[in-house]
Write an enzyme that holds these catalytic residues in place. Structure first.
Site, short mmCIF file in Angstrom:
data_model
loop_
_atom_site.label_atom_id
_atom_site.label_comp_id
_atom_site.label_asym_id
_atom_site.label_seq_id
_atom_site.Cartn_x
_atom_site.Cartn_y
_atom_site.Cartn_z
N CYS A 276 34.08 -39.79 -77.82
CA CYS A 276 33.35 -39.31 -78.77
C CYS A 276 33.84 -38.11 -78.96
CB CYS A 276 32.00 -38.80 -77.61
SG CYS A 276 30.81 -37.76 -78.55
N TYR B 170 31.32 -40.80 -90.29
CA TYR B 170 30.07 -41.49 -89.93
C TYR B 170 29.42 -41.93 -91.03
CZ TYR B 170 31.36 -40.64 -84.95
OH TYR B 170 31.69 -40.44 -83.53
N1 LIG Z 1 23.67 -35.37 -80.15
C1 LIG Z 1 24.14 -35.78 -81.40
C2 LIG Z 1 25.46 -35.85 -81.39
C3 LIG Z 1 26.47 -36.37 -80.07
C4 LIG Z 1 26.79 -38.02 -80.53
O1 LIG Z 1 26.29 -38.62 -81.63
N2 LIG Z 1 27.00 -38.69 -79.26
C5 LIG Z 1 27.15 -39.94 -79.55
C6 LIG Z 1 28.62 -40.50 -79.11
S1 LIG Z 1 29.97 -39.74 -80.12
C7 LIG Z 1 26.39 -40.68 -78.41
O2 LIG Z 1 25.96 -40.13 -77.45
N3 LIG Z 1 25.74 -41.51 -79.10
C8 LIG Z 1 24.73 -42.31 -78.15
C9 LIG Z 1 23.69 -42.93 -78.94
O3 LIG Z 1 23.62 -42.70 -80.04
O4 LIG Z 1 22.83 -43.55 -78.26
C10 LIG Z 1 23.55 -36.91 -81.88
O5 LIG Z 1 22.73 -37.57 -81.25
O6 LIG Z 1 23.77 -37.34 -83.22
#
Ligand SMILES: N[C@@H](CCC(=O)N[C@@H](CS)C(=O)NCC(=O)O)C(=O)O
Length: 318
Positions: free
Chosen positions: A49, A180
């Site tokens: 991540c 993304y």
């Molecule tokens: N908290 C933010 C950024 C952090 C993020 O996207 N982390 C990803 C990993 S790179 C994650 O934990 N994804 C888990 C999910 O989407 O369920 C979000 O939700 O966009």
């Protein structure tokens, strides 16, 4: 395994929209802020991540390893989300949880969002206190200053803060999250818009890095950390998985040498795990890779090859 449908909000134009962070109380010494204490917090991440990788790099650069502990989830998200399956008995040794979602549930049973990394947990209460990936590095740089190691770099100098913030905002929209937006787009127009924006920004940054060693001159700042985490994932994952294939990072002479320079700087390469990055992005989405094949390349040994960025030091007579 989770599908992209579960997690990616898409708007009417087919563009990806990132969920808002829920736990955003700042760290600080004022009433209502999260108290700044050594040994109180645990930072949960996964090596794939980029948003979490930022905080891990900054923690290393500032020497906060003994101040904030770290828990590492496996790179491939399961149906139940991030799992601590790298740990003995698949349980985080400090928090005693198998899945990240458990600690969100324990913190707020009403929480309906996703359990994401990075997550900061207060070990005293066992609750999630912050998952504000955007500001987390800034808290480590400012609120945790009294715990920085002697001689730690000033990654967020006061005189540059406004400029760094403006830059980071652009970087987030067009580059960090730009990949993304291209990768999760559900319309040709949304994909192409993200792609075009991303590469025109990379062209600008290539130019910027042709006359200075780092993004803000001759010292590493928070902005470099944020750019690095995208660069180091680009050729191994984004280029193919997110279809951002105008060219690779190694095809930009200045950006590529800059990326190698950072990779070879303590705290950057040591926290970068290409295997996890490849697995996380390539195998993490069953729909796009039904046979679960992992690419053999790219050759990552080239990240250790010499870079040419010392040329800027010579210029200023160092
Ligand atoms: N908290 C933010 C950024 C952090 C993020 O996207 N982390 C990803 C990993 S790179 C994650 O934990 N994804 C888990 C999910 O989407 O369920 C979000 O939700 O966009």
């Amino acid at each position: 395994m989770a599908t992209s449908e579960d997690i990616h909000e898409i708007n009417k134009q087919g563009s990806f929209v990132r969920q808002k962070n829920r736990f955003i109380t700042p760290f600080g010494d004022e009433l209502g802020q999260l108290p700044v204490e050594a040994g109180r917090y645990r930072l949960l991440w996964a090596r794939i991540c980029p948003w979490a990788h930022r905080s891990i790099i900054v923690r290393e650069l500032l020497g906060l390893q003994d101040v904030i502990s770290v828990g590492t989830a496996a790179p491939i998200r399961t149906d139940k989300g991030w799992e601590f399956s790298l740990d003995k008995d698949k349980v985080d040794p400090v928090l005693k949880i198998q899945y990240l979602a458990e600690i969100y549930e324990a913190t707020d049973p009403e929480y309906t969002g996703r359990a994401t990394v990075p997550t900061v947990v207060d070990v005293l209460t066992g609750k999630v206190v912050n998952n504000d990936y955007f500001k987390l590095t800034n808290y480590l740089e400012t609120s945790f200053k009294r715990f920085h190691k002697a001689g730690a770099p000033d990654l967020y100098p006061e005189s540059l803060r406004e400029d760094i913030d403006t830059f980071n905002d652009m970087l987030f929209h067009d580059v960090n999250n730009g990949v993304y937006k291209a990768g999760f787009a559900k319309s040709q127009a949304a994909y192409e818009a993200a792609y075009d924006r991303l590469f025109s920004r990379l062209d600008e940054l290539e130019e910027r890095l042709s006359h200075q060693r780092y993004l803000f001159g001759d010292k590493i700042t928070d902005a470099d950390v944020r750019f690095y985490v995208t660069l180091v994932r680009f050729d191994a994952a984004y280029y193919s998985v997110f279809k951002v294939n105008r060219n690779r990072i190694i095809d930009f002479p200045n950006i590529w040498n800059y990326a190698k320079d950072l990779y070879q700087t303590s705290g950057f390469g040591s926290t970068t795990d290409f295997e996890s990055i490849k697995k996380g992005y390539q195998l993490g989405n069953l729909e796009n890779n039904p046979y679960q094949l992992l690419t053999k390349g790219p050759d990552i040994s080239i990240w250790n090859e010499p870079h040419d960025r010392n040329r800027f030091d010579e210029k200023v007579g160092k």
